[in-house]
Design an enzyme around this catalytic site. Sequence first.
Site, PDB file in Angstrom:
ATOM      1  N   HIS A   1     -79.432 -47.185  13.128  1.00 24.27           N
ATOM      2  CA  HIS A   1     -80.688 -47.455  13.846  1.00 24.27           C
ATOM      3  C   HIS A   1     -81.709 -46.323  13.696  1.00 24.27           C
ATOM      4  O   HIS A   1     -82.555 -46.128  14.568  1.00 24.27           O
ATOM      5  CB  HIS A   1     -80.414 -47.728  15.326  1.00 24.27           C
ATOM      6  CG  HIS A   1     -79.400 -48.807  15.564  1.00 24.27           C
ATOM      7  ND1 HIS A   1     -79.568 -50.090  15.099  1.00 24.27           N
ATOM      8  CD2 HIS A   1     -78.197 -48.784  16.207  1.00 24.27           C
ATOM      9  CE1 HIS A   1     -78.522 -50.820  15.455  1.00 24.27           C
ATOM     10  NE2 HIS A   1     -77.686 -50.065  16.112  1.00 24.27           N
TER      11      HIS A   1
ATOM     12  N   HIS B   1     -83.666 -49.015  25.754  1.00 25.84           N
ATOM     13  CA  HIS B   1     -82.468 -49.223  24.932  1.00 25.84           C
ATOM     14  C   HIS B   1     -82.536 -48.464  23.604  1.00 25.84           C
ATOM     15  O   HIS B   1     -81.575 -47.811  23.212  1.00 25.84           O
ATOM     16  CB  HIS B   1     -82.249 -50.711  24.663  1.00 25.84           C
ATOM     17  CG  HIS B   1     -80.951 -50.987  23.958  1.00 25.84           C
ATOM     18  ND1 HIS B   1     -79.726 -50.677  24.508  1.00 25.84           N
ATOM     19  CD2 HIS B   1     -80.684 -51.528  22.735  1.00 25.84           C
ATOM     20  CE1 HIS B   1     -78.771 -51.005  23.672  1.00 25.84           C
ATOM     21  NE2 HIS B   1     -79.317 -51.526  22.581  1.00 25.84           N
TER      22      HIS B   1
ATOM     23  N   ASN C   1     -80.446 -55.218  22.650  1.00 27.42           N
ATOM     24  CA  ASN C   1     -80.560 -56.260  21.629  1.00 27.42           C
ATOM     25  C   ASN C   1     -79.470 -57.316  21.754  1.00 27.42           C
ATOM     26  O   ASN C   1     -79.676 -58.481  21.397  1.00 27.42           O
ATOM     27  CB  ASN C   1     -80.540 -55.651  20.230  1.00 27.42           C
ATOM     28  CG  ASN C   1     -79.323 -54.802  19.973  1.00 27.42           C
ATOM     29  OD1 ASN C   1     -79.147 -53.767  20.624  1.00 27.42           O
ATOM     30  ND2 ASN C   1     -78.484 -55.183  19.025  1.00 27.42           N
TER      31      ASN C   1
END
Length: 485
Positions: free
Chosen positions: A333, A323, A238
């Site tokens: 996350h 990722h 990101n």
Amino acid sequence: MMPKVSRTQSLLVLLAFISFVLLSSVNSRNAGITSTFIRSEWPSVDIPLDNDAFAVPKGHNAPQQVHITQGDYDGKAVIISWVTADEPGPSKVQYGTSTTRYDFFAEGTVRNYTFYKYKSGYIHHCLIDGLKYNTKYYYKIGSSDSSREFWFQTPPKIDPDAPYKFGIIGDLGQTYNSLSTLEHYMQSGGQTVLFVGDLSYADRYEYTDVDVGLRWDTWGRFVEQSTAYQPWIWSAGNHEIEYMPHMGEVIPFKSYLHRYTTPYMASKSSSPLWYAIRRASAHIIVLSSYSPFVKYTPQWMWLKEEFGRVDREKTPWLIILMHVPIYNSNEAHYMEGESIRAEFESWFIRYKVDVVFAGHVHAYERSYRISNIRYNVTSGDRYPVPDKLAPVYITVGDGGNQEGLAGRFRDPQPDYSAFREASYGHSTLEIKNRTHAIYHWNRNDDGKKVATDSFILHSQYWASNRRRKLKKHYLRSAVGHITTY
């Protein structure tokens, strides 16, 4: 002499044995561990810009930020990249198998880009192909007194029993912890880095008009001590997106794509962000967590075709890089990988993927072999269950960046989580042959490298072959009498 038994009795014993073997392989696991280690040194502080780790090489327009990656599908090519700060200069690479003589040369390309008020140096990419396997090559870039010399080793030829040692690093950044991770990895004997995204964290440096670009330059010089000598297999995170409309920058991955090229066309991909390579005994697939991946998108279509190209007789090890982790029990996350899990998890199981490496979460975590594909909205298991055909999921987003550690794990530890710890470090996967590999996660807190989590990973493909042979053996044996090994 072994007494004879009826065919019915033989079949019953056979079924009981097979059930025992399969259930044991899935369920014989220890309770998950949440490490209690608490780091005591080195907060997430950036390395000062005048530190030697960022030193500009001497000489006018000397090549800097040198890095190499695999340049083809099978490991007989490399792409060598570098930057010249003042003027384009030559894009030629001289190379050979001797330090005193460069018998060959290749011509590359050069380009630059702007990002808001930052203007990059001249970025060179040069493909060198037709290399011999298992050979040490020396190469030279630049001109006259400003030239620089490096070397790299090509992998062994594609072979199911070719041994090879990969390093796995993610979310590196450019702090003192990043330096510790890099230095410890370089002592590991790793031959190629599998990088799971978030390189420089340049997007966090918006203190002046040009810091975002300059921090790509400092990171390139920082990692050169490794990237100039062995391939790093890149995947984007990101922090590579750099979508900054307030600065007029709305093209995703602009800096990353200019600086870090990949051999995507060799695997028939339409984007540098997703691609595949074969190296030694491994087939490695790189996915993009931040590109469209649902059904009929280019990435989805490509992955479907790429799985069909995998030949486990030649490359028994199948590794996925991405990722965002699919399974993550950290508060950071949490559940972000659910959409890509729903799309691709069944494929990972169908094609017997051995291990999926991810980053993003700034901690370490390893899963058991589990899956969550049985639920179909109206029926089936609604939670992850043990699954002997599933890959192991490993999160290594612990390279050392300035955002710090993700120290809050969910409590209680879910059944699918085998080991987790909020520390910085790196991993290695040492493939021994077609059947097994040795995995280590190495904590580098307090200035020391400590092998903290390790296990033997068995190839899913060859393990399934062994189970099939075992089943056939017992089916044949059941016709007459029961035999044992």
